[in-house]
Write a protein that holds these residues in place. Structure first.
Motif, mmCIF file in Angstrom:
data_model
loop_
_atom_site.group_PDB
_atom_site.id
_atom_site.type_symbol
_atom_site.label_atom_id
_atom_site.label_comp_id
_atom_site.label_asym_id
_atom_site.label_seq_id
_atom_site.Cartn_x
_atom_site.Cartn_y
_atom_site.Cartn_z
ATOM 1 N N LEU A 40 16.289 -31.022 28.069
ATOM 2 C CA LEU A 40 16.551 -29.461 27.453
ATOM 3 C C LEU A 40 17.347 -29.378 26.179
ATOM 4 N N ALA A 41 18.502 -30.101 26.605
ATOM 5 C CA ALA A 41 19.452 -30.124 25.420
ATOM 6 C C ALA A 41 18.969 -30.800 24.097
ATOM 7 N N TYR A 42 18.460 -31.945 24.419
ATOM 8 C CA TYR A 42 17.983 -32.858 23.307
ATOM 9 C C TYR A 42 16.811 -31.999 22.636
ATOM 10 N N ILE A 43 15.920 -31.295 23.328
ATOM 11 C CA ILE A 43 14.809 -30.496 22.740
ATOM 12 C C ILE A 43 15.441 -29.531 21.834
ATOM 13 N N GLU A 44 16.335 -28.938 22.473
ATOM 14 C CA GLU A 44 16.999 -27.771 21.881
ATOM 15 C C GLU A 44 17.549 -28.116 20.587
ATOM 16 N N PHE A 45 18.175 -29.259 20.619
ATOM 17 C CA PHE A 45 18.754 -29.969 19.253
ATOM 18 C C PHE A 45 17.767 -30.244 18.262
ATOM 19 N N LYS A 46 16.644 -30.951 18.675
ATOM 20 C CA LYS A 46 15.483 -31.316 17.659
ATOM 21 C C LYS A 46 14.939 -30.123 17.082
ATOM 22 N N GLY A 50 15.082 -31.316 13.932
ATOM 23 C CA GLY A 50 13.962 -32.550 13.706
ATOM 24 C C GLY A 50 12.895 -31.761 12.823
ATOM 25 N N THR A 51 12.035 -33.101 12.742
ATOM 26 C CA THR A 51 10.697 -32.471 12.019
ATOM 27 C C THR A 51 9.871 -32.273 13.159
ATOM 28 N N PRO A 52 8.651 -31.639 13.106
ATOM 29 C CA PRO A 52 7.595 -31.510 14.313
ATOM 30 C C PRO A 52 7.382 -32.685 14.877
ATOM 31 N N ARG A 53 7.212 -33.739 14.121
ATOM 32 C CA ARG A 53 6.817 -35.008 14.803
ATOM 33 C C ARG A 53 7.743 -35.552 15.819
ATOM 34 N N GLU A 54 9.165 -35.460 15.384
ATOM 35 C CA GLU A 54 10.196 -35.711 16.454
ATOM 36 C C GLU A 54 10.271 -34.903 17.423
ATOM 37 N N GLN A 55 10.189 -33.651 17.070
ATOM 38 C CA GLN A 55 10.081 -32.529 18.256
ATOM 39 C C GLN A 55 9.056 -32.956 19.404
ATOM 40 N N ALA A 56 8.063 -33.318 18.838
ATOM 41 C CA ALA A 56 6.707 -33.453 19.791
ATOM 42 C C ALA A 56 7.166 -34.777 20.505
ATOM 43 N N PHE A 57 7.611 -35.693 19.936
ATOM 44 C CA PHE A 57 8.089 -37.055 20.309
ATOM 45 C C PHE A 57 8.768 -37.006 21.530
ATOM 46 N N ILE A 58 10.016 -36.124 21.374
ATOM 47 C CA ILE A 58 10.948 -35.731 22.508
ATOM 48 C C ILE A 58 10.200 -35.151 23.539
ATOM 49 N N MET A 59 9.457 -34.266 23.453
ATOM 50 C CA MET A 59 8.783 -33.228 24.490
ATOM 51 C C MET A 59 7.970 -34.380 25.314
ATOM 52 N N ARG A 68 6.464 -33.524 36.743
ATOM 53 C CA ARG A 68 6.413 -32.107 37.771
ATOM 54 C C ARG A 68 7.185 -30.962 37.100
ATOM 55 N N SER A 69 7.764 -31.079 35.865
ATOM 56 C CA SER A 69 8.663 -30.056 35.353
ATOM 57 C C SER A 69 7.958 -28.926 34.791
ATOM 58 N N TYR A 70 7.789 -27.879 35.500
ATOM 59 C CA TYR A 70 6.915 -26.650 34.876
ATOM 60 C C TYR A 70 7.628 -26.388 33.691
ATOM 61 N N LYS A 71 8.943 -26.116 33.500
ATOM 62 C CA LYS A 71 9.449 -25.641 32.228
ATOM 63 C C LYS A 71 9.301 -26.393 31.323
ATOM 64 N N LEU A 72 9.276 -27.692 31.395
ATOM 65 C CA LEU A 72 9.054 -28.826 30.119
ATOM 66 C C LEU A 72 7.797 -28.954 29.659
ATOM 67 N N TRP A 73 6.698 -28.690 30.598
ATOM 68 C CA TRP A 73 5.258 -28.752 30.371
ATOM 69 C C TRP A 73 5.116 -27.218 29.627
ATOM 70 N N LYS A 74 5.382 -26.511 29.995
ATOM 71 C CA LYS A 74 5.343 -25.294 29.418
ATOM 72 C C LYS A 74 5.994 -24.963 27.951
ATOM 73 N N MET A 75 7.018 -25.713 27.969
ATOM 74 C CA MET A 75 7.449 -25.662 26.515
ATOM 75 C C MET A 75 6.733 -26.400 25.608
ATOM 76 N N TYR A 76 6.379 -27.527 26.240
ATOM 77 C CA TYR A 76 5.562 -28.555 25.451
ATOM 78 C C TYR A 76 4.176 -28.027 25.002
#
Length: 773
Positions: A40-46, A50-59, A68-76
């Motif tokens: 989540l910290a990494y995604i927040e930094f990007k 970061g660029t949209p491509r880099e953001q999608a790559f990290i997610m 199984r992470s509901y929070k990560l999937w919802k964000m992605y």
């Protein structure tokens, strides 16, 4: 835009998408690969650098690492749907499919998360994929527990409305199993797509469900009325019969029985249903039944107007067809005959309107005599129908509940035969009529009188007397109370004054005096004589020179009646006795009897008559005593006039000095205002006699009644008197008395209050006069 935000799904970072600033975050996720916080910290930094491509790559890497992470999937998923939201779904279908695939991956392990399903369904609804969207809705409903279904249905219903057609209907059928309270929306949808039969079935279901509550606030009748409108408006499209369980006529007839105030509208609706089904004869039968059963003029007018319009439209169509055949030279005798029949039927319907309307009024109240009379009038010269109408009326009307003059209906029935010369049948009707238990004795009495008048019209005088003798027949001593409602009118009619009055007039006009006297005597025996009876009987005897007997009748009347009626009888009796010049002693006895119990209100006239008698035939002294008695016997408002009359008579008979005791008595008896006027008259008399000192004493006595402010006229008269007949001392004495009286009135509280009230009223009157001017 890149066609693909993520090139691969491997776990190792792509060097091209990772820069030097990312190494601290890379080390954290390498050290704690199963923890969501580093990701989540990494995604927040990007998201910030970061660029949209880099953001999608990290997610993508985070979701692969922690599937199984509901929070990560919802964000992605939110990130990816937002990324394609502005794209046209038809042109960029491939991009949308990638996001769809991502949702499918998420739902592999998160299929119990309603929020993920909602996001997926909303995303699908943006795409032109009806079948896929509907199936996804089905999967969501199967996957989630029933407690979460409302969240899905909140999206599924708008989707159904947008999909329309058979898809929407199928969706709503499933929805109705869970939410039957929204049946009205389902019915609206069924009507839109043309499934009228199913819509009617749904109406029947909710109407048969006592627990159903309309969310639109519609009542039971309103829902039922909407169903009837649907049945009538789409009659050809709705399947009826045993197979479907829809019996339109039975449904509408049940409403006619239940909703009395809507019968006219429902009869028209049922007829319209058959018209639209093409069954014109059945529609005509319905119209006929409607106009012969409705209970109000409003409903009748509605049904009749629709019926007439229906017949007219059919006739117009047939006339147009006949005109077309005539232009083509085609002869169709059957069609022409049918047109003639239709036209005759239409004309007959219009001719029947008054009779049908009369039927409505009689259905409302069969005891309405006026409406039966109108019906007789409608038949005109049709004697057979007139007789039948009278017969029906007599059979239908309950005498105790009759509205109007029921006896008049019987009388008119008899007159109908009488006008035709059939007096025998007229008598038969009259004989039946007098046995009817009418509401009141007065009606029965009028019936007997009608019978007697019929005999008189036909010169049958003896029969008329026999009829009336039969009507008044009663026991020698009748104890029946005329007003006893527990007895029938036939038992009480012999005490009807109206009946006896007609009888005695009839006997007097066609029979002898002895017969007439017998009738009058019978009236007295039954104790139903009125003052008019007494006067009529006495006048009858007087006309035949039986003066003493007429006087006895007056005396019998005086025994029956008290004041004020007795006053009128005494007035007549005394006048006639005086005119007959009977002995003075007898007349005196009569007058003494008259004044013995006479109320003050009526005493004046009798005393004046008594005094006048004594003046003409007796002694003046007796007349004066009578007038003196009158001043004590009359009412207060007549006492002053009586004293003035007494004074005038005394002066004319015995001279002015004889009036002094009368004046003194009047002044001591009358109220202040009238006593003041009497004093002035007394003083004038003494002045004419030359008794100046007596006149001055009277003025002094009267001064106590006269306030100088309100009665300046009195003081001016006294002042004028002193100028003419007094001296300086008497004038000063008059002024002293005036000041004394004024001072006395100034200290009288009641007088001051009355004076203030009088002044205020006078001011108001002056203001009103100024306004008028």
């Amino acid at each position: 835009m890149s066609s693909n935000l993520v090139h691969h799904s491997g776990r190792q970072p792509d060097v091209a998408l990772v820069n030097d600033d990312d190494f601290p975050y890379e080390q954290d996720v390498q050290r704690n690969p199963g923890n969501t916080k580093p990701w989540l910290a990494y995604i927040e930094f990007k998201l910030q650098h970061g660029t949209p491509r880099e953001q999608a790559f990290i997610m993508e890497r985070a979701c692969l690492q922690l599937p199984r992470s509901y929070k990560l999937w919802k964000m992605y998923l939110r990130f990816r749907t937002k990324h394609v939201a502005k794209l046209n779904a038809a042109i960029w279908a491939a991009e949308y499919r990638k996001v769809d695939a991502l949702f499918e991956r998420a739902l592999i392990l998160l299929n119990k998360m309603p929020r993920i399903w909602e996001m997926y369904l909303k995303f699908l609804m943006q795409q032109p994929l009806v079948t896929l969207t509907r199936r996804t809705f089905d999967r969501a409903l199967r996957a989630l527990p029933i407690t979460q279904h409302n969240r899905i249905w909140a999206l599924f219903r708008p989707f159904a409305n947008s999909a329309e057609g058979d898809t929407a209907v199928r969706i709503y059928r499933r929805y109705m199993q869970v939410h039957p309270e929204d049946a009205e929306d389902f019915i609206e949808l069924l009507v839109q797509v043309g499934l009228y039969t199913e819509a009617v079935h749904k109406y029947i279901d909710i109407l048969n469900n006592p627990r159903f509550t309309s969310k639109n606030g519609c009542g039971h009748y309103e829902l039922w009325s909407d169903m009837v409108d649907l049945l009538v408006g789409h009659a050809p499209d709705i399947q009826t019969g045993h197979e479907t369980g829809i019996d339109v006529e039975r449904i509408i007839r049940s409403g006619i029985q239940r909703f009395a105030d809507q019968r006219g509208k429902l009869w028209c609706g049922l007829a319209t249903y058959w018209i639209r089904r093409g069954s014109f004869e059945r529609a005509r039968d319905i119209f006929e039944e409607g106009i012969t059963t409705v209970m109000t003029v409003r409903d009748f007018t509605l049904v009749f107007d629709n019926y007439a319009e229906f017949e007219e439209s059919i006739t117009v169509v047939l006339m147009e067809q006949a005109s077309t055949r005539a232009e083509k030279g085609v002869v169709d005798e059957a069609a022409d005959f049918d047109l003639d029949i239709r036209m005759q039927r239409f004309e007959q319907l219009l001719d029947r309107r008054q009779f049908l309307l009369n039927d409505v009024m009689l259905r409302q109240n069969p005891n309405n005599v006026t409406e039966w009379e109108k019906r007789v009038g409608l038949w005109g010269e049709n004697k057979q129908e007139v007789v039948q109408t009278y017969t029906d009326a007599i059979a239908a009307i309950q005498p105790k509940k009759a509205v109007g003059q029921f006896h008049q209906l019987w009388a008119n029935y008899a007159k109908f035969y009488e006008s035709g010369g059939d007096i025998r049948n007229a008598r038969v009707i009259m004989e039946k009529a007098v046995k009817v238990p009418f509401k009141s004795v007065a009606e029965l009495a009028d019936m007997w009188i009608e019978w007697a008048e019929m005999e008189l019209r036909n010169q049958n005088f003896d029969d008329a007397i026999k009829v009336m003798a039969k009507a008044v027949q009663a026991p020698k001593r009748s104890t029946v109370d005329y007003f006893d409602e527990t007895l029938s009118p036939q038992q009480r009619v012999h005490k009807s004054w109206k009946l006896w009055s007609f009888y005695v007039d009839l006997v007097e006009s066609v029979s002898s005096l002895e017969e007439t006297k017998k009738v009058y005597e019978r009236i007295f025996e039954l104790r139903i004589a009125t003052p008019q009876t007494v006067v009529n009987y006495a006048n009858l005897l007087e006309e035949h020179k039986y003066f003493e007997e007429s006087f006895k009748i007056y005396e019998r009347g005086l025994d029956l009646f008290s004041y004020p009626v007795a006053f009128e009888l005494w007035n007549l009796y005394l006048t006639k006795a005086t005119d007959r010049k009977i002995s003075i002693e007898r007349l005196r006895d009569l007058y003494e009897q008259a004044v013995e119990d006479c109320p003050p209100k009526f005493a004046k006239v009798i005393y004046l008559m008594y005094g006048s008698l004594e003046e003409e035939r007796g002694l003046a002294r007796h007349a004066m005593r009578i007038y003196e008695r009158a001043t004590r016997a009359v009412s207060d408002e007549d006492r002053a006039d009586m004293f003035n009359f007494y004074i005038t008579k005394s002066a004319s008979n015995f001279g002015l000095p004889s009036t002094r005791p009368i004046y003194e008595n009047a002044i001591g008896t009358l109220p202040d205002k009238e006593a003041r006027d009497m004093c002035l008259k007394f003083a004038d008399m003494e002045k004419r006699l030359g008794e100046i000192d007596r006149a001055r004493a009277i003025y002094g006595h009267a001064s106590q009644f006269c306030d100088p402010r309100t009665n300046p006229g009195f003081w001016s008269k006294w002042e004028q008197f002193e100028v003419q007949h007094g001296n300086e001392d008497t004038f000063k004495e008059m002024l002293r008395i005036k000041r004394s009286v004024q001072a006395q009135y100034n200290t009288d509280v009641n007088f001051i209050a009355s004076q203030a009230l009088a002044r205020s009223q006078k001011m108001q009157q002056n203001v009103g006069e100024d306004v008028d001017q």
